[in-house]
Write a protein that holds these residues in place. Structure first.
Motif, PDB file in Angstrom:
ATOM      1  N   ASN A 234       6.338  19.949  48.865  1.00 24.87           N
ATOM      2  CA  ASN A 234       5.954  19.862  50.275  1.00 24.87           C
ATOM      3  C   ASN A 234       5.215  18.541  50.510  1.00 24.87           C
ATOM      4  OD1 ASN A 234       4.618  22.939  49.332  1.00 24.87           O
ATOM      5  ND2 ASN A 234       6.653  22.791  50.234  1.00 24.87           N
ATOM      6  N   LEU A 235       5.371  17.995  51.714  1.00 22.97           N
ATOM      7  CA  LEU A 235       4.709  16.733  52.047  1.00 22.97           C
ATOM      8  C   LEU A 235       4.031  16.850  53.400  1.00 22.97           C
ATOM      9  CD1 LEU A 235       4.229  13.638  51.508  1.00 22.97           C
ATOM     10  CD2 LEU A 235       6.317  13.254  52.842  1.00 22.97           C
ATOM     11  N   ALA A 236       2.839  16.279  53.511  1.00 23.74           N
ATOM     12  CA  ALA A 236       2.173  16.128  54.803  1.00 23.74           C
ATOM     13  C   ALA A 236       1.664  14.704  54.922  1.00 23.74           C
ATOM     14  CB  ALA A 236       1.027  17.116  54.953  1.00 23.74           C
ATOM     15  N   LEU A 237       1.678  14.202  56.130  1.00 23.56           N
ATOM     16  CA  LEU A 237       1.054  12.930  56.485  1.00 23.56           C
ATOM     17  C   LEU A 237       0.014  13.232  57.555  1.00 23.56           C
ATOM     18  CD1 LEU A 237       4.292  10.778  56.865  1.00 23.56           C
ATOM     19  CD2 LEU A 237       2.823  10.924  54.841  1.00 23.56           C
ATOM     20  N   TRP A 238      -1.176  12.608  57.436  1.00 23.65           N
ATOM     21  CA  TRP A 238      -2.226  12.957  58.391  1.00 23.65           C
ATOM     22  C   TRP A 238      -3.213  11.819  58.554  1.00 23.65           C
ATOM     23  CZ3 TRP A 238      -7.624  13.885  57.455  1.00 23.65           C
ATOM     24  CH2 TRP A 238      -8.322  14.363  58.571  1.00 23.65           C
ATOM     25  N   THR A 239      -3.692  11.682  59.759  1.00 23.45           N
ATOM     26  CA  THR A 239      -4.893  10.918  60.051  1.00 23.45           C
ATOM     27  C   THR A 239      -5.517  11.507  61.301  1.00 23.45           C
ATOM     28  OG1 THR A 239      -5.841   8.704  60.297  1.00 23.45           O
ATOM     29  CG2 THR A 239      -3.811   9.169  61.529  1.00 23.45           C
ATOM     30  N   LYS A 240      -6.724  11.110  61.574  1.00 22.34           N
ATOM     31  CA  LYS A 240      -7.307  11.382  62.884  1.00 22.34           C
ATOM     32  C   LYS A 240      -6.966  10.201  63.777  1.00 22.34           C
ATOM     33  CE  LYS A 240     -10.992  14.630  61.851  1.00 22.34           C
ATOM     34  NZ  LYS A 240     -12.420  14.976  62.039  1.00 22.34           N
ATOM     35  N   PRO A 241      -6.393  10.442  64.951  1.00 26.27           N
ATOM     36  CA  PRO A 241      -5.993   9.317  65.792  1.00 26.27           C
ATOM     37  C   PRO A 241      -7.122   8.300  65.957  1.00 26.27           C
ATOM     38  CG  PRO A 241      -5.134  11.351  66.707  1.00 26.27           C
ATOM     39  CD  PRO A 241      -6.036  11.736  65.566  1.00 26.27           C
ATOM     40  N   GLY A 242      -6.796   7.055  65.636  1.00 24.71           N
ATOM     41  CA  GLY A 242      -7.774   5.983  65.712  1.00 24.71           C
ATOM     42  C   GLY A 242      -8.499   5.699  64.418  1.00 24.71           C
ATOM     43  N   ALA A 243      -8.400   6.595  63.442  1.00 23.69           N
ATOM     44  CA  ALA A 243      -9.086   6.400  62.163  1.00 23.69           C
ATOM     45  C   ALA A 243      -8.286   5.432  61.286  1.00 23.69           C
ATOM     46  CB  ALA A 243      -9.267   7.730  61.444  1.00 23.69           C
ATOM     47  N   PRO A 244      -8.968   4.610  60.494  1.00 21.07           N
ATOM     48  CA  PRO A 244      -8.268   3.605  59.686  1.00 21.07           C
ATOM     49  C   PRO A 244      -7.841   4.117  58.309  1.00 21.07           C
ATOM     50  CG  PRO A 244     -10.611   3.192  59.616  1.00 21.07           C
ATOM     51  CD  PRO A 244     -10.429   4.378  60.509  1.00 21.07           C
ATOM     52  N   PHE A 245      -7.170   5.258  58.291  1.00 21.42           N
ATOM     53  CA  PHE A 245      -6.643   5.769  57.024  1.00 21.42           C
ATOM     54  C   PHE A 245      -5.368   6.562  57.285  1.00 21.42           C
ATOM     55  CE2 PHE A 245      -9.548   9.225  58.348  1.00 21.42           C
ATOM     56  CZ  PHE A 245      -8.724  10.335  58.243  1.00 21.42           C
ATOM     57  N   LEU A 246      -4.575   6.712  56.233  1.00 21.16           N
ATOM     58  CA  LEU A 246      -3.404   7.586  56.245  1.00 21.16           C
ATOM     59  C   LEU A 246      -3.453   8.441  54.988  1.00 21.16           C
ATOM     60  CD1 LEU A 246      -0.594   8.362  57.528  1.00 21.16           C
ATOM     61  CD2 LEU A 246       0.385   6.870  55.765  1.00 21.16           C
ATOM     62  N   CYS A 247      -3.399   9.759  55.168  1.00 22.20           N
ATOM     63  CA  CYS A 247      -3.307  10.672  54.033  1.00 22.20           C
ATOM     64  C   CYS A 247      -1.840  10.905  53.701  1.00 22.20           C
ATOM     65  CB  CYS A 247      -3.978  12.004  54.351  1.00 22.20           C
ATOM     66  SG  CYS A 247      -5.765  11.914  54.476  1.00 22.20           S
ATOM     67  N   VAL A 248      -1.502  10.701  52.444  1.00 29.33           N
ATOM     68  CA  VAL A 248      -0.180  11.020  51.908  1.00 29.33           C
ATOM     69  C   VAL A 248      -0.400  12.214  50.989  1.00 29.33           C
ATOM     70  CG1 VAL A 248       1.790  10.207  50.571  1.00 29.33           C
ATOM     71  CG2 VAL A 248       0.557   8.622  52.087  1.00 29.33           C
ATOM     72  N   GLU A 249       0.036  13.401  51.432  1.00 21.21           N
ATOM     73  CA  GLU A 249      -0.374  14.646  50.791  1.00 21.21           C
ATOM     74  C   GLU A 249       0.820  15.401  50.201  1.00 21.21           C
ATOM     75  OE1 GLU A 249      -3.016  17.055  53.204  1.00 21.21           O
ATOM     76  OE2 GLU A 249      -3.190  15.403  54.650  1.00 21.21           O
ATOM     77  N   PRO A 250       1.003  15.347  48.892  1.00 23.84           N
ATOM     78  CA  PRO A 250       2.016  16.178  48.248  1.00 23.84           C
ATOM     79  C   PRO A 250       1.419  17.526  47.847  1.00 23.84           C
ATOM     80  CG  PRO A 250       1.161  14.601  46.667  1.00 23.84           C
ATOM     81  CD  PRO A 250       0.402  14.374  47.942  1.00 23.84           C
ATOM     82  N   TRP A 251       2.154  18.592  48.155  1.00 24.35           N
ATOM     83  CA  TRP A 251       1.634  19.948  47.950  1.00 24.35           C
ATOM     84  C   TRP A 251       2.645  20.821  47.218  1.00 24.35           C
ATOM     85  CZ3 TRP A 251       0.814  21.108  53.877  1.00 24.35           C
ATOM     86  CH2 TRP A 251      -0.219  20.322  54.398  1.00 24.35           C
ATOM     87  N   HIS A 252       2.133  21.901  46.640  1.00 28.14           N
ATOM     88  CA  HIS A 252       2.941  23.054  46.219  1.00 28.14           C
ATOM     89  C   HIS A 252       2.267  24.278  46.830  1.00 28.14           C
ATOM     90  CE1 HIS A 252       5.420  25.833  44.105  1.00 28.14           C
ATOM     91  NE2 HIS A 252       5.951  24.914  43.311  1.00 28.14           N
ATOM     92  N   GLY A 253       2.609  24.543  48.089  1.00 28.10           N
ATOM     93  CA  GLY A 253       1.924  25.565  48.866  1.00 28.10           C
ATOM     94  C   GLY A 253       1.521  24.966  50.197  1.00 28.10           C
ATOM     95  N   THR A 254       1.524  25.773  51.240  1.00 28.13           N
ATOM     96  CA  THR A 254       1.162  25.290  52.567  1.00 28.13           C
ATOM     97  C   THR A 254       0.174  26.262  53.206  1.00 28.13           C
ATOM     98  OG1 THR A 254       2.873  26.508  53.792  1.00 28.13           O
ATOM     99  CG2 THR A 254       3.521  24.377  52.827  1.00 28.13           C
ATOM    100  N   ALA A 255      -0.246  25.921  54.424  1.00 24.28           N
ATOM    101  CA  ALA A 255      -1.025  26.859  55.220  1.00 24.28           C
ATOM    102  C   ALA A 255      -0.203  28.116  55.479  1.00 24.28           C
ATOM    103  CB  ALA A 255      -1.426  26.210  56.543  1.00 24.28           C
TER     104      ALA A 255
END
Length: 289
Positions: A234-255
């Motif tokens: 599983n893959l997720a990409l996330w940031t808070k709009p305007g924040a200077p970062f990008l999370c690259v999140e590989p998972w085995h399991g989700t919400a």
């Protein structure tokens, strides 16, 4: 108090905290800072390890064999103090074992190891979950590293995420932290996504399947990070709009999915270890200036 362990070679220096076995910084020999700094104005995390769940549980409560247990988003490992087990100049391994405190919210005898290692310009993070108890042990596991956006020296340049498989995986939106039962068209075109903060106006982009086992996060005509994932479908990409970062999140399991069972074993992509079994998860990232 948490303590930091530093590993380094000629190309990279990485600091890892005993709290959550979480990376605190990644610096290249030219002084470039690649990991998010945890500024509380946006998000205090930097690279949390997610265990024994990924994402939220309904009302922050899990059920295990019908019994409710409180469980905050992404589990408790990121808030626990790990013990350093081995260390060398270019690698270190931290361990977290079950305790009376963890059994009160997750009634299993587990052992979780998290190892960070360097080889030239590549950082590899490897984790192993072991079931040391007698009962089958369900769990989710994931990584949540946040990298600089823009990347060092790439201010003002477009940034992209490119899937090696050229896929256009469907997105599964989040509703109050839980997965919607609907899937929406992919934001990727032939495996390529041009990043924009408005993409994250409604939380993370979650791709339960189809993103493949490798991708590149890069600035146009600039630096890049090449990722490979092992046993993390599983893959997720996330940031808070305007924040200077990008999370690259590989998972085995989700919400958990909206309206679904609160049982841990019923969450999407949950792993179950029999007594004495272990499961390994890893990602690597190669830094290119």
């Amino acid at each position: 108090m948490p303590t930091n362990t530093r590993i380094e070679n000629a190309f990279l220096t990485v600091d890892i905290s005993s709290l959550g076995a979480e990376m605190q910084s990644i610096t290249s020999a030219d002084g470039g800072s690649w990991l998010w700094n945890g500024d509380a104005a946006f998000w205090t995390g930097r690279s949390p390890v997610l265990f024994p769940i990924v994402g939220k549980a309904p009302n922050d409560t899990l059920a295990i064999d019908g019994k409710p247990y409180p469980m905050a988003q992404h589990g408790f490992a990121r808030r626990r103090e790990f013990t350093i087990e081995t260390r060398s100049a270019t690698a270190c391994r931290y361990v977290l074992e079950a305790s009376d405190e963890t059994r009160a919210v997750y009634p299993f005898d587990f052992r979780l190891t998290v190892e960070h290692s360097l080889d030239d310009r590549t950082l590899t993070v490897t984790s192993t979950v072991e079931n040391r108890g007698s009962a089958p042990m369900p769990f989710g596991f994931g990584y949540h590293p946040a990298f600089s956006w823009p990347l060092p020296g790439a201010e003002g340049k477009p940034h992209t995420v490119t899937l090696a498989n050229g896929g256009e995986p469907l997105r599964q939106p989040l509703e109050n932290g839980l997965l919607s039962t609907n899937r929406t068209p992919s934001p990727f075109e032939r495996g390529r996504l041009v990043l924009a903060h408005e993409l994250f106006a409604n939380d993370a982009l979650v791709f339960p399947e189809g993103a493949g086992d490798s991708l590149v996060y890069a600035a146009e005509d600039g630096p890049s990070l090449a990722f490979r994932f092992d046993n993390l479908p599983n893959l997720a990409l996330w940031t808070k709009p305007g924040a200077p970062f990008l999370c690259v999140e590989p998972w085995h399991g989700t919400a958990a999915e909206c309206g679904a069972s609160p049982e841990l074993k019923d969450r999407p992509y949950t792993s179950v270890l029999e007594s004495g079994e272990a499961k390994r998860f890893a990602f690597s990232v190669t830094f290119s200036a």
